[in-house]
Structures are given as structure tokens and as C-alpha cells.
Enzyme design. Structure first.
Site, PDB file in Angstrom:
ATOM      1  N   ASN A  18      -2.880 -10.342   2.093  1.00 25.31           N
ATOM      2  CA  ASN A  18      -2.818  -9.414   3.210  1.00 25.31           C
ATOM      3  C   ASN A  18      -3.365 -10.034   4.758  1.00 25.31           C
ATOM      4  OD1 ASN A  18      -2.118  -7.648   1.269  1.00 25.31           O
ATOM      5  ND2 ASN A  18      -3.797  -6.187   1.503  1.00 25.31           N
TER       6      ASN A  18
ATOM      7  N   ARG B 113       6.081  -2.019  -2.966  1.00 22.64           N
ATOM      8  CA  ARG B 113       4.687  -2.440  -3.465  1.00 22.64           C
ATOM      9  C   ARG B 113       3.827  -1.033  -3.041  1.00 22.64           C
ATOM     10  NH1 ARG B 113      -0.465  -4.249  -0.536  1.00 22.64           N
ATOM     11  NH2 ARG B 113      -1.949  -4.368  -2.142  1.00 22.64           N
TER      12      ARG B 113
ATOM     13  N   GLU C  46       0.531  -7.664   2.420  1.00 21.02           N
ATOM     14  CA  GLU C  46       0.821  -6.877   3.681  1.00 21.02           C
ATOM     15  C   GLU C  46       0.715  -7.621   4.881  1.00 21.02           C
ATOM     16  OE1 GLU C  46      -2.520  -3.877   3.977  1.00 21.02           O
ATOM     17  OE2 GLU C  46      -2.349  -3.388   1.822  1.00 21.02           O
TER      18      GLU C  46
ATOM     19  N   GLU D 111      -7.710  -5.969  -1.596  1.00 20.79           N
ATOM     20  CA  GLU D 111      -8.737  -6.025  -0.695  1.00 20.79           C
ATOM     21  C   GLU D 111     -10.114  -5.941  -1.373  1.00 20.79           C
ATOM     22  OE1 GLU D 111      -7.544  -4.628   3.074  1.00 20.79           O
ATOM     23  OE2 GLU D 111      -5.994  -5.631   3.088  1.00 20.79           O
TER      24      GLU D 111
ATOM     25  N   TYR E 294      -3.503  -9.926   8.889  1.00 20.72           N
ATOM     26  CA  TYR E 294      -3.585  -9.325   9.997  1.00 20.72           C
ATOM     27  C   TYR E 294      -3.762  -9.794  11.234  1.00 20.72           C
ATOM     28  CZ  TYR E 294      -2.452  -4.809   7.217  1.00 20.72           C
ATOM     29  OH  TYR E 294      -1.477  -4.038   6.430  1.00 20.72           O
TER      30      TYR E 294
ATOM     31  N   HIS F  16      -6.035   0.808  -4.985  1.00 19.95           N
ATOM     32  CA  HIS F  16      -6.161   0.949  -3.601  1.00 19.95           C
ATOM     33  C   HIS F  16      -7.125   1.783  -2.991  1.00 19.95           C
ATOM     34  CE1 HIS F  16      -3.686  -0.800  -0.058  1.00 19.95           C
ATOM     35  NE2 HIS F  16      -4.464  -0.128   0.552  1.00 19.95           N
TER      36      HIS F  16
HETATM   37  C1  FCB Z   1      -5.286  -3.042   4.834  1.00 15.81           C
HETATM   38  C2  FCB Z   1      -5.186  -1.765   3.741  1.00 15.81           C
HETATM   39  C3  FCB Z   1      -4.117  -0.930   4.108  1.00 15.81           C
HETATM   40  C4  FCB Z   1      -4.135  -0.560   5.636  1.00 15.81           C
HETATM   41  C5  FCB Z   1      -3.927  -1.609   6.420  1.00 15.81           C
HETATM   42  C6  FCB Z   1      -3.574  -1.661   7.911  1.00 15.81           C
HETATM   43  O1  FCB Z   1      -6.631  -3.342   4.865  1.00 15.81           O
HETATM   44  O2  FCB Z   1      -5.074  -2.441   2.830  1.00 15.81           O
HETATM   45  O3  FCB Z   1      -4.235   0.152   3.310  1.00 15.81           O
HETATM   46  O4  FCB Z   1      -4.903   0.428   5.986  1.00 15.81           O
HETATM   47  O5  FCB Z   1      -5.231  -2.481   6.181  1.00 15.81           O
END
Ligand code: FCB
Length: 473
Positions: free
Chosen positions: A301, A86, A376, A175, A303, A130
Site C-alpha cells: 500500500n 480486494r 492500495e 498494514e 500513499y 483489516h
Molecule cells: C490505508 C488503509 C485503508 C484506508 C487508506 C486511506 O492505510 O489500509 O483502510 O484507510 O489507508
């Protein structure tokens, strides 16, 4: 926890055939070559030059020089056995001034990249935006201006027209939450504005841009798979108090439901609109129908989890929030982010794969069923190179835990079709510069030498086997 139960019952966690095993990057973070082949200026080129915006005044003029090294980088992906890659297309390479005909040299770069990937059997997944808005469009008002959404649809059509014969999987805006609220509310991302009402218009126009681009691309061809891409967080109230529950509702509302409800249900959440009051004046009749046009997939995405309290300034920990320079949350005077005591990454983000499980199940429960992809997921740690190798057990464990969660979710009936590690290679981490390393592959920023970390070798092995082993013991 579910994941544990799963691997006791089934030591070999096999993923479905056709599961996309990938890694992700984005244009500005890796390409460099910012003045080559007719590329125009983006808001990030401008932002990084403003004092105090990026740690150590770093910029991505060279970044990891992927623009010149893309062939070697694709060869590396092939060595790792990636099934999918990607990447994002830089809008100012295609339309240097934000409009008009495509810059042939810009298109040619992505065309060559796509051909190189296909030649190695790697499926290209294109993200159209992006975060590198052409500066000319910011000068004309940026995302708070409705016209930017229309311009985006033109740009999307140019790229889709050029690559749609070879690229099947597309996503529009990466995002929109970050682009809107970090860019226009907290100001810690480009263009660095701190205007709450404008940030909400930006959020709406980013969603509208998505919808208009989907329309334009569908009109060109019917065999492309198109998705929206959102960053979702699991949100927990610190306690069961009314104030904490309300804080969780607010944050979940703006972080998750604002985007999900618009994309998948064609409405903004009533409670969020009520919180916003007079600022909720961004949508015109018909916009939400455009935004919620049927998608082929949703890219997620993921985290971390946020724990929130309704006591402003309570046991707040800046580290738990996605920012440490200001709050991107409109209405955040009612809320504080709390450190829940979980282990953290080098970003200070709490590690919690159960949050991913929660999100995936919630999506299948509360929203119309749609194929899902983790576009992500990954972690920054302070890697050390010793004798030419990087041992990164924490990153490996992070990815492994989240993949176990993905497997458990699939077993529970979630239509999850792929996983992209963030990131393929160390790169320019926005306001944090080069200090935060997310790569599976280590990059020496002096020599541009790439060395796969232990996590990359483990991931390659996992891909080869099509799944995870049971517990090591
Ligand atoms: C996300 C972004 C990516 C990177 C990661 C850690 O929010 O899409 O570009 O910065 O975090």
C-alpha cells in the site's frame, strides 16, 4: 523524471497481459450491518463509541450498507470493467467471540459475495484482517498478547477452508504497522491504547499471525497464492546533516525495514533493535522462521513520502505525518516530520509518485525477488457533486501519475503484477469518519446512492484499453 521520459518514448503505455486491474475496500469501512447474522463486536465498534475518537462521533453501524447492497456493488464493479476486487473478511462475522467454530451466516455472506464476483468475471482477492479484531480477543490482551496470533491462524484456516475452492489470491494482515502503532502506540485507531512497549509486541504478533496463518493455509491446499501486505513510505532526510540522516534511518527502520526484513529476510534490522533497547524483547526462537516462510507475492500500500528532520519540533508539519493526534513512532522524540512543499491531498499527505518508483526499485534491489502488487493507492479530495456528477481531476491525476510510475517500474524490470485503487467507493475513513472521500465512486451517505466519479470513468477506460495514453497535448 523517469515517468516523463517513458511516455515521451512510448505514448501508449501498455501493461502486461494478466495485470490485475482492481479496486479495494475493507469490511468495517463499507459493510454496516454490525449486529446482523450473528456478527460479534469488534474493537472498532467499541472504539467509535468512545467520545473524541472519531471526527463528529461518526461510526460505521451502517457505513455504506454494502452488506445489503453487495449485488449492486458488484454490478457496478462489472460496469467499470474491474478485473479484480480486494475486500476484507470481518473476523467477528466468522468468529463472533474470537474463537471456535465458524458462524455459518457470516461465512455465507462472503461465499455469496465471491460467487457474485466470479459470475461477473471479477477475481476476488481476500484480505483476512483489516483491523476489526473481535473485542473478546482485545479483552484477553489484544495484539500485544501472543495468543492472538494463534487465534488468527485458526480464523484464517476457517475462511480459507470455506472460500479456498474459489478464491486464489489471499493476503493475511493489512498494514501491520498501522494495526500495531496507530492502535497501541499513538492510540488514534482502535483499540486506542498508548503503550509503546506493547505496540512493539503487537507488531511482532501481527507478523507472527501472518506466518502462522500462511502455515495453516498451506496445509489446507497448495494452489492458493498468499501474500503479506505492508504500507511502505518513501523517506527523505530534510538535509544531508547527520541528524537528519539518522532521523530518516529511524523512520525507515520502523516503517519499512522492520516489516520487510522480517517477512522477506527472516530478521529484524539490527539498528532498529538497537534503538529499541530493552523494548526489543518480543521475539522467541523460531518466530522469524515462521514469519519469513516463502510467499507468493508481496502486497504494497503506497500513499506518500515522508521528509524527516533530526531536529525535534523543527520545521515540523503534523500534516506530513500520518497522524495529527500523536506520534506513532517509537523513539519519535528524535524526529520531526517536515512539510516538503509538495501538493497535498485532503488528508494533508504529500503527493509524490516518485516515492512509489523508489520503493519498487528498492524492493527488487535489496530483497529477494518476489511478485509485487500495489494493493492500495489513491487519494482523498473534497469532492463536489454538481448536476449529479463528480469531477475529480486531482484524484484522476494522482492515480494516473502512480500508474505511469507502475508502468515505468515494470519496464525497469520490477515484477509488478497488479494495481488496486483505494478505494472503490467513498467510505468510513477510520478516525476521520466520512469527511474524507477516497472513492472512485461517490456515495451519498443519506440515500446510499452510488455515482461513479470522473476518475472512475477514466479508470474504466484505462482498464478497457489495458494501459495509458500518452500525454494529452
Ligand atoms: C490505508 C488503509 C485503508 C484506508 C487508506 C486511506 O492505510 O489500509 O483502510 O484507510 O489507508
Amino acid at each position: 523524471m523517469t515517468t516523463q521520459e517513458t511516455h515521451i518514448q512510448s505514448p501508449d503505455l501498455v501493461f502486461p497481459a494478466g495485470f490485475a486491474w482492481g479496486a479495494a475496500t475493507s469490511a468495517y469501512q463499507i459493510e454496516g450491518a454490525v449486529s446482523e447474522d450473528g456478527r460479534g463486536t469488534s474493537i472498532w465498534d467499541t472504539f467509535v463509541r468512545q467520545p473524541g475518537r472519531v471526527v463528529n462521533g461518526e461510526h460505521a453501524d451502517v457505513a455504506i450498507d454494502h452488506y445489503h447492497r453487495y449485488r449492486d456493488d458488484v454490478a457496478l464493479m462489472a460496469e467499470l470493467g474491474l478485473g479484480a476486487y480486494r475486500f476484507s473478511v470481518s473476523w467477528p462475522r466468522i468468529q463472533p467471540g474470537g474463537g471456535g467454530a465458524a458462524n455459518a451466516k457470516g461465512v455465507d455472506f462472503y461465499s455469496r459475495l465471491v460467487d457474485e464476483l466470479l459470475a461477473k468475471g471479477i477475481d476476488p482477492w481476500v484480505t483476512l484482517y483489516h483491523w476489526d479484531l473481535p473485542q473478546a480477543l482485545e479483552d484477553a490482551g489484544g495484539w500485544p498478547s501472543r495468543d492472538t496470533a494463534e487465534r488468527f491462524a485458526d480464523y484464517a484456516a476457517l475462511v480459507h477452508d470455506a472460500l479456498g475452492d474459489r478464491v486464489r489470491n489471499w493476503s493475511t494482515v493489512n498494514e501491520p504497522w498501522c494495526a500495531a502503532f496507530l492502535g497501541y502506540a499513538s492510540g488514534e485507531h482502535a483499540p486506542g491504547r498508548r503503550e509503546p512497549a506493547a505496540s512493539l509486541r503487537a507488531a511482532h504478533h501481527l507478523l507472527l499471525a501472518h506466518g502462522l496463518a500462511v502455515q495453516a493455509m498451506r496445509a489446507q491446499r497448495s494452489d492458493s497464492r498468499i501474500g503479506g501486505c505492508v504500507n511502505l513510505y518513501a523517506i527523505s532526510p530534510q538535509t544531508g546533516s547527520e541528524a537528519d540522516l539518522d532521523a530518516a534511518r529511524r523512520i525507515d527502520g520502523l516503517q519499512n525495514r522492520f516489516f520487510l526484513d522480517a517477512l522477506l529476510k527472516g530478521e529484524y534490522p539490527a539498528d532498529v533493535l538497537q534503538d529499541l533497547g530493552a523494548m526489543a524483547d518480543f521475539a522467541r526462537d523460531g518466530d522469524l522462521a515462521v514469519i519469513s516462510a516463502p510467499l507468493d507475492m508481496l502486497l504494497i500500500n503506497y500513499y506518500s513520502r515522508f521528509t524527516v528532520s533530526g531536529v525535534p519540533g523543527g520545521a515540523a508539519s503534523a500534516a506530513a505525518a500520518p497522524t495529527d493526534t500523536g506520534s506513532p513512532w517509537v523513539g519519535s522524540e528524535h524526529v520531526s516530520f517536515v512539510n516538503a512543499g509538495r501538493p497535498v491531498t485532503a488528508m494533508g499527505w504529500e503527493i509524490d509518485d516518485s516515492g512509489l518508483h523508489e520503493i519498487l526499485l528498492r524492493l527488487t534491489r535489496e530483497y529477494p525477488r518476489i511478485p509485487l502488487v500495489i494493493s492500495e493507492n489513491g487519494a482523498a479530495f473534497d469532492d463536489v457533486m454538481t448536476d449529479g456528477a463528480v469531477s475529480d481531476p486531482e484524484r484522476l491525476a494522482y492515480i494516473e501519475a502512480h500508474l505511469r510510475t507502475c508502468h515505468a517500474a515494470i519496464e525497469a524490470g520490477v515484477p509488478l503484477e497488479g494495481y488496486f485503487a483505494w478505494s472503490l467507493m467513498d467510505n468510513f475513513e477510520w478516525a476521520w469518519g466520512y469527511g474524507k472521500r477516497f472513492g472512485l465512486v461517490h456515495v451519498d451517505y443519506e440515500t446510499q446512492r452510488r455515482v461513479p466519479k470522473e476518475s472512475a470513468l477514466w479508470y474504466a477506460d484505462t482498464i478497457r484499453r489495458g494501459g495509458l495514453s500518452g500525454p494529452a497535448e
